[in-house]
Design an enzyme around this catalytic site. Structure first.
Site, mmCIF file in Angstrom:
data_model
loop_
_atom_site.group_PDB
_atom_site.id
_atom_site.type_symbol
_atom_site.label_atom_id
_atom_site.label_comp_id
_atom_site.label_asym_id
_atom_site.label_seq_id
_atom_site.Cartn_x
_atom_site.Cartn_y
_atom_site.Cartn_z
ATOM 1 N N LYS A 14 51.406 -13.988 49.812
ATOM 2 C CA LYS A 14 51.264 -15.306 50.921
ATOM 3 C C LYS A 14 50.809 -14.255 51.581
ATOM 4 O O LYS A 14 50.794 -13.779 52.180
ATOM 5 C CB LYS A 14 53.031 -15.717 51.311
ATOM 6 C CG LYS A 14 53.270 -17.438 52.100
ATOM 7 C CD LYS A 14 53.023 -17.508 50.240
ATOM 8 C CE LYS A 14 52.839 -19.646 51.072
ATOM 9 N NZ LYS A 14 53.129 -20.628 49.919
ATOM 10 N N GLY A 67 52.229 -35.029 54.220
ATOM 11 C CA GLY A 67 50.992 -34.169 54.086
ATOM 12 C C GLY A 67 50.919 -34.376 51.710
ATOM 13 O O GLY A 67 51.277 -35.210 51.616
ATOM 14 N N ALA A 94 52.055 -32.357 49.913
ATOM 15 C CA ALA A 94 53.128 -32.835 48.611
ATOM 16 C C ALA A 94 53.587 -34.354 48.388
ATOM 17 O O ALA A 94 54.036 -34.943 47.707
ATOM 18 C CB ALA A 94 53.998 -31.434 48.835
HETATM 19 N N1 GLU Z 1 50.943 -22.876 48.341
HETATM 20 C C1 GLU Z 1 51.711 -23.047 47.268
HETATM 21 C C2 GLU Z 1 53.151 -22.654 46.984
HETATM 22 O O1 GLU Z 1 53.578 -22.220 47.648
HETATM 23 C C3 GLU Z 1 50.839 -22.673 45.842
HETATM 24 C C4 GLU Z 1 50.485 -21.280 45.679
HETATM 25 C C5 GLU Z 1 49.582 -21.030 44.888
HETATM 26 O O2 GLU Z 1 48.429 -21.878 44.119
HETATM 27 O O3 GLU Z 1 48.791 -19.924 44.243
HETATM 28 O O4 GLU Z 1 53.806 -22.406 45.637
#
Ligand code: GLU
Length: 443
Positions: free
Chosen positions: A116, A228, A230
């Site tokens: 992340k 947002g 989602a």
């Molecule tokens: N940020 C999204 C998550 O928390 C997507 C991560 C991605 O697509 O790599 O799952």
């Protein structure tokens, strides 16, 4: 040191979120009997990168931002996970989010490890040109550590396809090649996948329908915290499926309407005014109050630590679908479980996003692109099978679905590690034969 640099330093000490993320993970490992030596490896991130990013602002002053990337675990493949732009981003948060990505990818059955990233910034205070320079500078700082076979970033809170396009373009300039699989969540016209924009919510929706069926939930009402990408898409999907969405909120406040909110009109209102607040014909409530409304399905789709020890007892839903990462604290999870409320945990419920990111990466590697129908079909198959795996593990170990999710993921990781022969360098006679991955209580 300036005031803001001091604040940044203070934030770096914050490890609370990560420590609380470990609680259900440890519980699962205990139930499974995971060996302490393996746990010691899994409890530490592989690599944490903190970069300082100077950016020239529109008024020609220079501001220094702090950026992060945590590559938590790459035992199963290149690391994968989004990049978040938010003023509260700190290393502890990014570490927790990278930890969750690790298990999410295993549960989604995609060949990745977890990572992340984030920048401590309020993107609403920056012009578009400033945001572009910041995004490109972040890639310059991290380019040696990322790439389609190393670590593949994607969007997260307050980042979007446009940000991914800037980042991909910058990365391509640095490596001197048109590499598309270095980022996912790109615009469809620039190497993105059809269906990626709605994937997080759609994946969550597929397993919500399944859970409603399996758990015998008949009432068709929902409340959604966060509007947002989602949250908004989930509201739309539920509305179209005949659910009455009675409460929603965003960062500016919440609204309630007992007969159900007209979601298509609300989306228009949000696009026009920037918020759901003040939507005609609704009652004003707070974002926290959304969590306590009388609705069968509750979807936290905003940030971490929303359902806590303090308010969990007042949650009236029968099913909680965690589209946000980490919305429920471990203490609150226990309370919900005791109340008989089913929780589809984040590492399962929101895995549709990273699953279609994986599809995007596959399409980039092949240079051949699928129809939206194909993407949806493949996503549905993966989500339903992940739901079954998690639900079966939870039932088998008589525990909640979050613990079940970690149990399932740990079992799969251990299966791979056994093939990899993690103990191959050990030469003490007899030691090699020991059941190294599980302890003596191991199941
Ligand atoms: N940020 C999204 C998550 O928390 C997507 C991560 C991605 O697509 O790599 O799952």
């Amino acid at each position: 040191m300036t005031e803001s640099q001091k604040k940044e330093k203070e934030k770096e000490k914050n490890d609370d979120l990560f420590q609380s993320a470990l609680i259900p993970f440890r519980k699962a490992a205990d139930l499974l009997g995971v060996h302490e030596e393996l746990m010691n490896i899994l409890l530490e991130p592989k690599r944490m990168i903190i970069v300082s990013i100077p950016v020239t602002m529109d008024d020609c002053t220079t501001k220094v931002f702090r950026g992060y990337r945590v590559q938590y675990n790459d035992m199963l493949g290149p690391t994968k996970g989004g990049i978040r732009y938010h003023p509260d981003v700190n290393i502890g948060e990014v570490k927790a989010l990278a930890f969750w990505m690790t298990w999410k990818c295993i549960i989604a059955d995609i060949p990745y490890g977890g990572a992340k990233g984030g920048i401590s910034v309020n993107p609403k205070e920056l012009s578009k040109a400033e945001l572009e320079r910041l995004s490109r500078a972040y890639v310059q700082a991290l380019a040696p550590f990322i790439g389609p076979n190393r670590d593949i970033p994607a969007p997260d809170v307050y980042t979007n396809p446009e940000v991914m396009a800037w980042m991909t373009d910058e990365y391509q300039k640095i490596v001197g090649q048109p590499v598309f699989g270095a980022f996912t969540g790109k615009p469809v016209v620039f190497g993105g996948s059809k269906g990626r924009d709605i994937a997080t919510a759609l994946g969550g929706f597929y397993i919500t329908e399944k859970a409603v069926d399996v758990f015998g939930i008949t009432e068709k009402t929902a409340a959604i915290q966060g509007f947002g990408n989602a949250g908004m898409t989930m509201a739309h999907l539920l509305h179209e499926a005949g659910y009455s969405v009675v409460a929603v909120s965003d960062s500016k406040g919440g609204i309630y309407q007992k007969d159900g909110i007209d979601i298509p009109k609300l989306i228009e209102h949000k696009k026009k005014t920037g918020s759901v607040a003040g939507f005609p014909g609704t009652k004003k409530i707070t974002s926290r109050e959304v969590l306590e409304q009388d609705a069968a399905i509750l979807v936290p789709a905003a940030l971490e630590n929303q359902i806590t020890e303090e308010n969990a007892d007042r949650v009236k839903a029968k099913l909680v679908v965690e589209l946000a990462n980490g919305p429920t604290t471990p203490e609150a999870s226990e309370i919900l479980f005791k109340k008989g409320i089913h929780v589809l945990p984040d590492i399962l419920a929101n895995s549709g996003g990273v699953t279609v990111s994986y599809f995007e990466w596959v399409q980039n590697q092949m240079g051949y692109y699928w129809s939206e129908e194909e993407v949806r079909e493949k996503l549905k198959e993966k989500m339903l099978s992940a739901f079954d795996n998690v639900n079966n593990a939870a039932n088998l170990f008589k525990t909640d679905m979050r613990t079940g999710a970690y149990i399932h993921a740990l079992q799969k990781l251990i299966e791979v590690l056994k093939y990899k022969g993690f103990t191959a360098t050990c030469t003490i006679p007899g030691k090699m034969e020991q059941k190294w991955f599980l302890n003596s209580h191991g199941k």
